[in-house]
Design a protein around this motif. Structure first.
Motif, mmCIF file in Angstrom:
data_model
loop_
_atom_site.group_PDB
_atom_site.id
_atom_site.type_symbol
_atom_site.label_atom_id
_atom_site.label_comp_id
_atom_site.label_asym_id
_atom_site.label_seq_id
_atom_site.Cartn_x
_atom_site.Cartn_y
_atom_site.Cartn_z
ATOM 1 N N UNK A 127 0.834 -1.210 0.000
ATOM 2 C CA UNK A 127 0.000 0.000 0.000
ATOM 3 C C UNK A 127 0.866 1.257 0.000
ATOM 4 N N UNK A 128 0.309 2.300 -0.605
ATOM 5 C CA UNK A 128 0.950 3.619 -0.620
ATOM 6 C C UNK A 128 -0.007 4.626 0.011
ATOM 7 N N UNK A 129 0.445 5.863 0.087
ATOM 8 C CA UNK A 129 -0.370 6.909 0.720
ATOM 9 C C UNK A 129 -1.744 7.016 0.064
ATOM 10 N N UNK A 130 -1.798 6.806 -1.250
ATOM 11 C CA UNK A 130 -3.066 6.903 -1.969
ATOM 12 C C UNK A 130 -4.072 5.836 -1.585
ATOM 13 N N UNK A 131 -3.627 4.783 -0.892
ATOM 14 C CA UNK A 131 -4.539 3.710 -0.463
ATOM 15 C C UNK A 131 -5.129 3.972 0.916
ATOM 16 N N UNK A 132 -4.640 5.015 1.595
ATOM 17 C CA UNK A 132 -5.066 5.228 2.976
ATOM 18 C C UNK A 132 -6.555 5.554 3.095
ATOM 19 N N UNK A 133 -7.069 6.376 2.200
ATOM 20 C CA UNK A 133 -8.479 6.754 2.304
ATOM 21 C C UNK A 133 -9.375 5.519 2.195
ATOM 22 N N UNK A 134 -9.019 4.619 1.266
ATOM 23 C CA UNK A 134 -9.822 3.393 1.091
ATOM 24 C C UNK A 134 -9.742 2.519 2.344
ATOM 25 N N UNK A 135 -8.518 2.338 2.869
ATOM 26 C CA UNK A 135 -8.364 1.524 4.081
ATOM 27 C C UNK A 135 -9.163 2.121 5.243
ATOM 28 N N UNK A 136 -9.116 3.434 5.373
ATOM 29 C CA UNK A 136 -9.809 4.109 6.477
ATOM 30 C C UNK A 136 -11.324 3.935 6.346
ATOM 31 N N UNK A 137 -11.845 4.039 5.133
ATOM 32 C CA UNK A 137 -13.298 3.878 4.938
ATOM 33 C C UNK A 137 -13.748 2.469 5.343
ATOM 34 N N UNK A 138 -12.953 1.461 4.936
ATOM 35 C CA UNK A 138 -13.288 0.077 5.321
ATOM 36 C C UNK A 138 -13.218 -0.076 6.834
ATOM 37 N N UNK A 139 -12.178 0.512 7.431
ATOM 38 C CA UNK A 139 -12.003 0.441 8.883
ATOM 39 C C UNK A 139 -13.198 1.056 9.613
ATOM 40 N N UNK A 140 -13.631 2.234 9.178
ATOM 41 C CA UNK A 140 -14.763 2.910 9.829
ATOM 42 C C UNK A 140 -16.019 2.046 9.720
ATOM 43 N N UNK A 141 -16.248 1.469 8.548
ATOM 44 C CA UNK A 141 -17.427 0.603 8.365
ATOM 45 C C UNK A 141 -17.382 -0.592 9.309
ATOM 46 N N UNK A 142 -16.200 -1.198 9.447
ATOM 47 C CA UNK A 142 -16.068 -2.369 10.328
ATOM 48 C C UNK A 142 -16.341 -1.980 11.784
ATOM 49 N N UNK A 143 -15.822 -0.843 12.204
ATOM 50 C CA UNK A 143 -16.036 -0.418 13.597
ATOM 51 C C UNK A 143 -17.506 -0.103 13.861
ATOM 52 N N UNK A 144 -18.162 0.499 12.861
ATOM 53 C CA UNK A 144 -19.576 0.856 13.036
ATOM 54 C C UNK A 144 -20.469 -0.386 13.119
ATOM 55 N N UNK A 145 -20.071 -1.456 12.416
ATOM 56 C CA UNK A 145 -20.976 -2.596 12.251
ATOM 57 C C UNK A 145 -20.617 -3.818 13.081
ATOM 58 N N UNK A 146 -19.594 -3.714 13.939
ATOM 59 C CA UNK A 146 -19.207 -4.879 14.740
ATOM 60 C C UNK A 146 -19.830 -4.799 16.129
ATOM 61 N N UNK A 147 -20.463 -5.873 16.530
ATOM 62 C CA UNK A 147 -21.198 -5.876 17.810
ATOM 63 C C UNK A 147 -20.258 -5.758 19.008
ATOM 64 N N UNK A 148 -18.978 -6.065 18.828
ATOM 65 C CA UNK A 148 -18.027 -5.990 19.945
ATOM 66 C C UNK A 148 -17.625 -4.548 20.247
ATOM 67 N N UNK A 149 -18.019 -3.625 19.364
ATOM 68 C CA UNK A 149 -17.555 -2.239 19.492
ATOM 69 C C UNK A 149 -18.749 -1.306 19.675
#
Length: 894
Positions: free
Chosen positions: A318-340
Motif C-alpha cells: 500500500x501507498x499513501x493513496x490507499x489510505x483513504x480506502x483503508x480508512x473507509x473500510x475500517x470505519x465501516x467495520x467499527x460501526x458494524x461490529x457488535x463488539x464495538x
C-alpha cells in the motif's frame, strides 16, 4: 517451447563435435501468474520442461557448458492475470516470490549429480540470481540497464570472487575479469553452491516484555476528553498501513525467503494480538495488561480479508493513496461490529505509511512528492476526523529507510539484493555518495517534515474527542550490528528488507513510550542494538500525551509566500572575471570573455507570444525575454542567457529588447521559420555583425545559439520529401559551414529539437488552447494516440536529433582553434512541466498551449546555461522545469 528450441539448437550444433560450446538456457517466468493458486503446479511444469531440454542437450551435444538463467521483465503494473488486479495484492512481492520459487526449484534439480558427474565434457549450472529487464522506455537509462544485465550474465559465468561487493552504480559499467586463482567458467564442481547463509536469521530469543507499571487502572469514569485518556480507558485498537503493519515475513523462523509472502498479523507491532505480553510484544498486548477486554487486534497469519485480521486493515504494497480506502473500510467495520460501541468506546488507531511511496519516488517524482504524498494522508485523516468519535490517532513518521541499504552492500550477509531491487527499486539503485542518494535522504526528511507540518497545523484538534499525534521514534534509525561491525540480519525477515519479530518487538515498545512522552519532547532516534525499556504513566502524567496536555503550542501554518511577480533568477557565482589575456582558443573561454551574443531560429527564439495575456497579444514577438538572446531588464527579474552573461560582462552586445523588431540586436529569428530558412538568417547575421561599428568582428568572441526544427516536424506529414531528416541535416550543415568559414572567434550552441510528444498533454480550457493548438502543429497534435502517423512523426523527431548529433560531433568543425560547435541536449528527452497536483502545468506555455510563456523561456535559459557548463558526453539530456530562482550553476575553479 524450450524443448523445441533445444531440439533445433542441438541439430544445428550436432556437427561441431570437438569445439567447446557455451549455451545460455533462458527460463521465462512471465508466462506464469504470480498470485494464482496454481502457481506451484505452473512452476513444476516449467522445471520439468527445463529438465527435458537439458536431457536432450546432454544426449546430443558434446563439449558443452550450459548456464540456466531465470528471466523476467519488470512491469510497473502486471495485469495479465485477474488476481493481479486485486488492490490487496502486492504485485511486486508476489512477482519476486515467484522468481524465488522458480530459482529454488531449478537449483534443487540442477544439484542432481547427473548434470555434472556423468561426463566430463557436459555440465549445466544455474546462475545465482534471476535476470530482470527493467521497463522499456525512451530514456537513456534503458541502454544502461541492458548493459548492466549483460555484465550480470558475464559475472555469473565466471567463478565467483571472494568478498565481492554488491554493485549499485548503474552509471558505471565495470566488467570483472577471470583471476589467476579463479580462471575458469563457473560449473557446479568448481564453484559449489553455498546452501547455508553465512548470516542466518535462525534465532528464537524471548520476544516478551516485562511491564513494570504498578498502576494499571482506568479512569474512575469514562473520560469525555481525548486529552485525559489513561491506557486502561482504551477499548479498541485499529491500524492502517502497508506490509510493515500487515507484518510480512515477521514470523519467518527459518532463512526461507518464500515466507516473506506470509502476513503474520498477530505479531504486528502496532496491532497484533497473538498470545500475550510474556511471549509477544505488540501495542495491543501491552494495552491488554491495562484493559484485558481490549478488542480490534489481529491474530494469526492471513491477508486483510481473513476474519482474524479484524481492525488491521493494512495491505502489503500500500501507498499513501490507499489510505483513504483503508480508512473507509475500517470505519465501516467499527460501526458494524457488535463488539464495538462505536460512539462511546475510546480507540487508538495507528497509521504508518510512506515506505512504498519513497520506494517508487524515482519513477514519478511529482506524484510521489512530499506535498502530494502527505496530501493523500491528509484525505484519510480527514475522514477519521469527521467520522470517528473518541479516538486518538498515532501518525507514525516514515522511518529513515536509507540505512537498510547497508544490508545489501555486504554480500557476506547473503541478502537477496535482486529480490529487494524488485520490491523497492529506487532505494538500492543510487551509487553511494551520489547526488541521487542525497536526493532520497532529502526526500525522506521532507516526507517526515511534511507529516509534522500537517499535524502542527492544528487541523485535527477542533474538538475534545479526537486528536492526531505524530510519533517520531523511527525518524532516525541506527541499524543493529554484530560484534564484527556487520549489520545484524536477525532483526530482519529473510529478504533483509521487511522487519523481523525482534524489530517489531522494539517498535512496539518504542511506540508505547512515544505515546507517553510529551508532544515536542518525544524520542526520535532508534538504536535497535541498545534495546528499549518500557515507560509507565506517572502520577503527575497518567495520560497518553497530546498537544493539549503537553502544553504544546502549534506553530501554525507557514506564511503564504508572496505571489510571483517575475521569472528572474538569483546569481551566486563568485568567479566572474575574464581570462587574464584574450584567449585564442574556443576551448579556453570563460563566460566573461564573451563580447557578442547572437541567435537564429524560429518563433521560440523570436519570443512569439511569450508575455501574451490574451489571443490578441499572441502574435506579438516579445524578443526582450527570449531565452537565448533577450536582454530586457536584469537577471533578477528576467532570466535569459544574455542576462546571465551580463553578470560576467555588463558590456555584452547583440541582445534583443522589447517587442517587435525595433531593437532586435543580433536576434535573426523569424516566426514560422524552418531549417531551410536558417542559411538566409546566418547570412544576414554575418553581414549585420560585420557592419556594426560597435563590434570588432575579428577579435571579439561571439556566442551564437541555433535552435530550429519545430516547424519542420509540425508540417512533416504535409511535405515528407523536402522536410526529410536528410534535408534537415543538409541545411544545418550549410548554415554551420558559413559560420565556420566566415566568422572568427565563435562558439555555436546547437540545440537538439525538443521531444514534441509531451506537448499533446498540454491542455487549458481556453479558445487558444482548444482550437489553435492543434493547427499550430498538425502532424503531431492531430494524429491519433496509437496511430501509425503519430509513430512516424515520433520516429522523425528522434532522427532529427540523431542527425544533429552526427553533424555537430562528426569532426567537420574541429580544425579551427578559434571555432567550436557544441550540441546542447537538454531538450532531447523533454519532460512535460507538471504542477503540484501532478498535472501538466500550462503556465509554462502561451495562449495557444504550444509556444513558451515567459516562465518557459526563463527555465529554458537556465537549462541552456547549465548545459554550456557541463562537459560534452555528460550534459543533462532533459529539463525538469523546476523554475526555482537558484537554478543557475556557476563555473568552477577547475
Amino acid at each position: 517451447s524450450l524443448l523445441e528450441e533445444a531440439e533445433e539448437l542441438s541439430l544445428s550444433l550436432s556437427h561441431q563435435v570437438s569445439d567447446w560450446k557455451f549455451v545460455l538456457l533462458f527460463v521465462p517466468a512471465d508466462s506464469m501468474c504470480a498470485c494464482s493458486p496454481h502457481v506451484a503446479a505452473d512452476v513444476k511444469a516449467v522445471v520439468q520442461e527445463v529438465e527435458a531440454a537439458l536431457q536432450l542437450l546432454q544426449k546430443r551435444l558434446h563439449h558443452t557448458l550450459v548456464h540456466v538463467v531465470v528471466w523476467s521483465t519488470y512491469h510497473q503494473q502486471d495485469n495479465r492475470c485477474d488476481c493481479m488486479r486485486d488492490e490487496s495484492i502486492n504485485q511486486r512481492l508476489h512477482k519476486a516470490t515467484l522468481l524465488k520459487t522458480l530459482q529454488d526449484s531449478l537449483s534443487h534439480v540442477l544439484e542432481n549429480p547427473k548434470w555434472h558427474s556423468k561426463r566430463v565434457d557436459f555440465t549445466s549450472v544455474l546462475q545465482s540470481a534471476p535476470v530482470i529487464l527493467g521497463p522499456i522506455t525512451d530514456s537513456e537509462n534503458t541502454l544502461s540497464d541492458i548493459n548492466q544485465l549483460a555484465v550480470q550474465l558475464w559475472t555469473n559465468l565466471l567463478q565467483p570472487s571472494t568478498g565481492q561487493a554488491e554493485v549499485m552504480d548503474s552509471s558505471v559499467i565495470t566488467i570483472p575479469c577471470p583471476s589467476q586463482e579463479r580462471p575458469f567458467l563457473r560449473t557446479q564442481k568448481n564453484s559449489p553452491t553455498e546452501r547455508d547463509s553465512k548470516a542466518s536469521t535462525l534465532t528464537d530469543p524471548v520476544m516478551g516484555t516485562e511491564i513494570p507499571c504498578t498502576d494499571r487502572s482506568p479512569s474512575p469514569t469514562t473520560p469525555t476528553s481525548v486529552h485525559e485518556l489513561r491506557p486502561g480507558d482504551i477499548k479498541v485498537v485499529a491500524a492502517v498501513g502497508d506490509s510493515l503493519t500487515a507484518a510480512n515475513g515477521v514470523g519467518a523462523k527459518a532463512d526461507n525467503l518464500l515466507l516473506v509472502i506470509n502476513q503474520y498479523r498477530g505479531l504486528s507491532w502496532s496491532i497484533g494480538g497473538d498470545e500475550n505480553i510474556t511471549t509477544v510484544t505488540t501495542l495491543p498486548n501491552i494495552l491488554r495488561e491495562f484493559n484485558p477486554s481490549l478488542t480490534g487486534f489481529s491474530e494469526g497469519i492471513g491477508n486483510v480479508d481473513s476474519p482474524k485480521a479484524f481492525l488491521n486493515q493494512a495491505v502489503a504494497g500500500a501507498k499513501s493513496g490507499d489510505m483513504a480506502r483503508q480508512v473507509r473500510i475500517l470505519v465501516d467495520k467499527m460501526k458494524n461490529d457488535s463488539r464495538i460501541d462505536f460512539h462511546n468506546d475510546w480507540k487508538v488507531i495507528t497509521m504508518f505509511i510512506g515506505g512504498n511511496d519513497i520506494c517508487d519516488f524515482c519513477t514519478d517524482s511529482v506524484f510521489f512528492s512530499p506535498r502530494n504524498v502527505v496530501g493523500r494522508i491528509r484525505q484519510a485523516l480527514d475522514i477519521l476526523h469527521s467520522e470517528v468519535p473518541r479516538a486518538i490517532v498515532n501518525l507514525v513518521e516514515l522511518l529513515n529507510i536509507v540505512p537498510l541499504r547497508d544490508l545489501h552492500r555486504d554480500n557476506t550477509l547473503g541478502c537477496p539484493t535482486w529480490f529487494v531491487s524488485l520490491v523497492c527499486p529506487c532505494i538500492l539503485k543510487p551509487k553511494e555518495g551520489s547526488s541521487e542518494l542525497q536526493k532520497i535522504n532529502d526526500l525522506n526528511k521532507a516526507y517526515q517534515h511534511a507529516m509534522r507540518e500537517l499535524i502542527d497545523s492544528g487541523r485535527y484538534d477542533t474538538h475534545n474527542n479526537f486528536t492526531v499525534v505524530v510519533q517520531p521514534f523511527i525518524r532516525e534509525i541506527f541499524l543493529p550490528t554484530l560484534e564484527d561491525g556487520r549489520p545484524d540480519r536477525s532483526y530482519f525477515s529473510p529478504d533483509c528488507f521487511h522487519l523481523g519479530q525482534k524489530a517489531h518487538t522494539l517498535m512496539a515498545r518504542a511506540l508505547w513510550n512515544n505515546m507517553l512522552e510529551a508532544v515536542g519532547n518525544k524520542t526520535f532516534t532508534q538504536d535497535f542494538t541498545a534495546g528499549i525499556d518500557l515507560k509507565c504513566p506517572s502520577e503527575t502524567n497518567p495520560f497518553f500525551r497530546t498537544a493539549v496536555n503537553s502544553n504544546y503550542t502549534f506553530p501554525g501554518p507557514r506564511p503564504t509566500p508572496a505571489p510571483v511577480t517575475n521569472w528572474g533568477s538569483d546569481f551566486s557565482c563568485v568567479n566572474t572575471a575574464p581570462s587574464n589575456s584574450v584567449p585564442t582558443s574556443a576551448h579556453r573561454l570563460r563566460p566573461a570573455d564573451i563580447k557578442v551574443v547572437a541567435a537564429v531560429g524560429d518563433s521560440i527564439t523570436a519570443g512569439f507570444g511569450a508575455k501574451a495575456k490574451n489571443l490578441l497579444q499572441l502574435r506579438t514577438e516579445y524578443r526582450g525575454v527570449s531565452w537565448s538572446i533577450g536582454g530586457d531588464k536584469t537577471l533578477e527579474t528576467v532570466t535569459t542567457l544574455p542576462n546571465i552573461l551580463k553578470k560576467f560582462n555588463p558590456k555584452i552586445k547583440g541582445m534583443s529588447k522589447g517587442q517587435g523588431k525595433r531593437q532586435t540586436g543580433f536576434n535573426m529569428a523569424v516566426s514560422g521559420a524552418k531549417i531551410s530558412g536558417i542559411p538566409g538568417q546566418v547570412r544576414r547575421l554575418i553581414d549585420t555583425m560585420k557592419n556594426d561599428s560597435t563590434v570588432d568582428f575579428e577579435k571579439d568572441w561571439k556566442l551564437v545559439t541555433l535552435f530550429i526544427g519545430g516547424n519542420d516536424l509540425c508540417q512533416y506529414c504535409n511535405d515528407r520529401a523536402s522536410l526529410s531528416p536528410q534535408n534537415y541535416s543538409h541545411h544545418m550543415m550549410t548554415s554551420l559551414d558559413m559560420l565556420y568559414k566566415e566568422v572568427p572567434r565563435t562558439i555555436v550552441n546547437v540545440l537538439e529539437i525538443l521531444e514534441m510528444k509531451g506537448l499533446r498533454r498540454i491542455k487549458r480550457d481556453s479558445l487558444g488552447c482548444n482550437v489553435l493548438q492543434k493547427y499550430v502543429c498538425p502532424c503531431f497534435l492531430l494524429a491519433g494516440e496509437d496511430s501509425t502517423e503519430l509513430a512516424e512523426v515520433k520516429r522523425i523527431n528522434r532522427e532529427l536529433q540523431v542527425e544533429t548529433e552526427k553533424l555537430v560531433y562528426g569532426g567537420r568543425y574541429d580544425d579551427r582553434e578559434d571555432f567550436a560547435v557544441v550540441g546542447q541536449p537538454f531538450f532531447k528527452n523533454t519532460i512535460v512541466p507538471l504542477n503540484a497536483d501532478g498535472r501538466p502545468d500550462a503556465t509554462y506555455f502561451s495562449e495557444d498551449c504550444f509556444h513558451f510563456s515567459e516562465r518557459g523561456h526563463a527555465d529554458m535559459a537556465a537549462a541552456l546555461w547549465n548545459n554550456m557548463l557541463e562537459p560534452v558526453g555528460k550534459k543533462q539530456t532533459y529539463n525538469n522545469f523546476t523554475n526555482a530562482r537558484n537554478n543557475i550553476k556557476c563555473p568552477t575553479e577547475v
